[in-house]
Design an enzyme around this catalytic site. Sequence first.
Site, short mmCIF file in Angstrom:
data_model
loop_
_atom_site.label_atom_id
_atom_site.label_comp_id
_atom_site.label_asym_id
_atom_site.label_seq_id
_atom_site.Cartn_x
_atom_site.Cartn_y
_atom_site.Cartn_z
N CYS A 279 19.72 -38.61 19.16
CA CYS A 279 20.19 -37.68 17.69
C CYS A 279 20.16 -36.30 18.11
O CYS A 279 20.70 -35.47 17.42
CB CYS A 279 18.74 -38.28 16.92
SG CYS A 279 18.84 -39.90 16.45
C1 UDX Z 1 14.51 -38.51 17.56
C2 UDX Z 1 13.29 -38.29 16.34
O1 UDX Z 1 12.06 -38.37 16.75
C3 UDX Z 1 13.41 -39.07 15.24
O2 UDX Z 1 12.83 -38.75 14.04
C4 UDX Z 1 14.91 -39.34 14.74
O3 UDX Z 1 15.27 -40.35 13.84
C5 UDX Z 1 15.83 -39.46 16.07
O4 UDX Z 1 15.37 -38.64 16.88
P1 UDX Z 1 14.17 -40.20 19.47
O5 UDX Z 1 15.69 -39.80 19.72
O6 UDX Z 1 13.99 -41.75 19.67
O7 UDX Z 1 13.89 -39.89 18.05
O8 UDX Z 1 13.25 -39.59 20.60
P2 UDX Z 1 12.02 -38.59 20.49
O9 UDX Z 1 10.70 -39.46 20.79
O10 UDX Z 1 11.82 -37.81 19.49
O11 UDX Z 1 12.39 -37.52 21.80
C6 UDX Z 1 13.34 -37.13 22.03
C7 UDX Z 1 13.65 -36.26 23.39
O12 UDX Z 1 12.45 -35.16 23.22
C8 UDX Z 1 13.19 -37.12 24.80
O13 UDX Z 1 14.03 -36.82 25.58
C9 UDX Z 1 11.89 -36.55 25.01
O14 UDX Z 1 11.54 -36.69 26.18
C10 UDX Z 1 11.85 -35.11 24.43
N1 UDX Z 1 10.59 -34.29 24.19
C11 UDX Z 1 9.83 -34.90 23.13
C12 UDX Z 1 10.30 -33.26 24.88
O15 UDX Z 1 10.89 -32.95 25.92
N2 UDX Z 1 8.95 -32.93 24.44
C13 UDX Z 1 8.27 -33.17 23.48
O16 UDX Z 1 7.07 -32.79 23.18
C14 UDX Z 1 8.45 -34.38 22.76
#
Ligand code: UDX
Length: 453
Positions: A279
């Site tokens: 996303c």
């Molecule tokens: C995300 C949104 O959270 C969700 O609301 C939307 O509907 C779809 O996109 P998702 O892609 O499943 O969900 O993963 P998420 O848990 O949000 O993490 C996304 C990325 O951000 C991961 O690669 C994670 O490692 C990274 N991340 C997350 C960080 O690098 N630092 C953080 O503090 C949090």
Amino acid sequence: MVYKYSISILGTGYIGLCSGICFASKKIRIIASTHNKEKAQMINDGQPPFYEKGLQEMMNELNKINPELFKCLINPVQAVLETDISMITQGTPMRKDSSIDLSYIERTAKEIGEALKKSDKYHLVVVRSTVVPGTTRNLVGKIITEVSGKEPGKDFGLCMQPEFLKEGDSIEDTLRPDRIVIGAIDERSGAMLQEFYEYFYGDHLQNCPVLRMNLESAELVKYGNNCLLSTKISYANEFANFAELVPNVDIAQVMKGVGLDYRLNSRFLNAGVGFGGSCFHKDVNAIKAWSKSKGYTSRLLEAVLGINDDQAIHIVDMAEQLAGKLAGKKVALLGLAFKPGTDDMREAASIRVVNELRKRGITDIIGYDPKANKTAEMEMGDKIKYAKSIEEALKDSECAILITEWNEFKKLTPDDFKKHMKTPNLVDGRRLYDYDTFNKALPFRAIGRINLE
Ligand code: UDX
């Protein structure tokens, strides 16, 4: 049996399948539809076509209690005709030019139009996919009107309800959302959808605001959400780079201090090797391209994406500062999936790191992921080798880079690295390890902290 609600779910990815199964678990009759025959077969056989925590168990339970509650067709027109509400849950991937690809939405709108042409009943159409502002009204609504000859507002209702679920928590997020956003073309459509959620969620709605607005505002809420979450991550990464300019400053402590401000919160402030997933890239790029097409250039989102890409370059710099030039040496990558708990490789940071390593002539790369080795191989082919265990990945390597913070890696001690590696250089790309312990025990670097002796 007569059900209070019958809903067709058009698209069987994470949003479609997880919300469909959750609805069915509360005795709402679901008819899903996909154009993929094998996928439909798998779903009807009770097998999820992708891994998602808790989904298999819910499908098993449903099949035991009442298999009639959920079925999957390969005929969207029939699915629409058998139901009162249709939810569009198709993918909206990124095109080569980084804009949104709405072709699956377009096809589904045509199919709904064909169905409504044959029906005299009022039908509610709800767009759940992430779409740029204007899409629900000007593309979906228009196509349905043209194909069916029916009138929006009179013969069919139209809503846009963004979906906020995260992979790995899809079921929990669907069953216990923090808010429900309903964009509607008119009062009747919005009220009908709200009534459905009052029935589905019951008491949970006491702690979950339902926001009613117009279609375009609802479409923009979803982008607002994903762009702010991505911005928080890039902001934390920028500050991690600031932290590395000053000896003994720790980004984890800095972000904890920032996040405790009651106006902010500490979630999504973890600095690391960068965000990935299906996303964030797609949506930040889509809204950026959309605004540009309207004559407005977003400088903020450009920076968010640029900072994220640069983290992969930065981590390879760190590895080479620690272990010297890495060309000709074996490099081990711990974790390949875009986050723990999934085998999803879409836009994973590991892909950017591998590309950067190879750009610098480093070709002896081996990766290990507890769940994503297979999907990683589909994505990266023979650009790297794939290890069956942590030991195999570390064996004879001269630098290890932690990319995904799986629990399995958290258990490793400095001795594990010393025992298996040729030279135990470790770069922590997710701040998984206790800095002081590891820094004392072996050559170590971590995002957002540099210690000088
Ligand atoms: C995300 C949104 O959270 C969700 O609301 C939307 O509907 C779809 O996109 P998702 O892609 O499943 O969900 O993963 P998420 O848990 O949000 O993490 C996304 C990325 O951000 C991961 O690669 C994670 O490692 C990274 N991340 C997350 C960080 O690098 N630092 C953080 O503090 C949090």
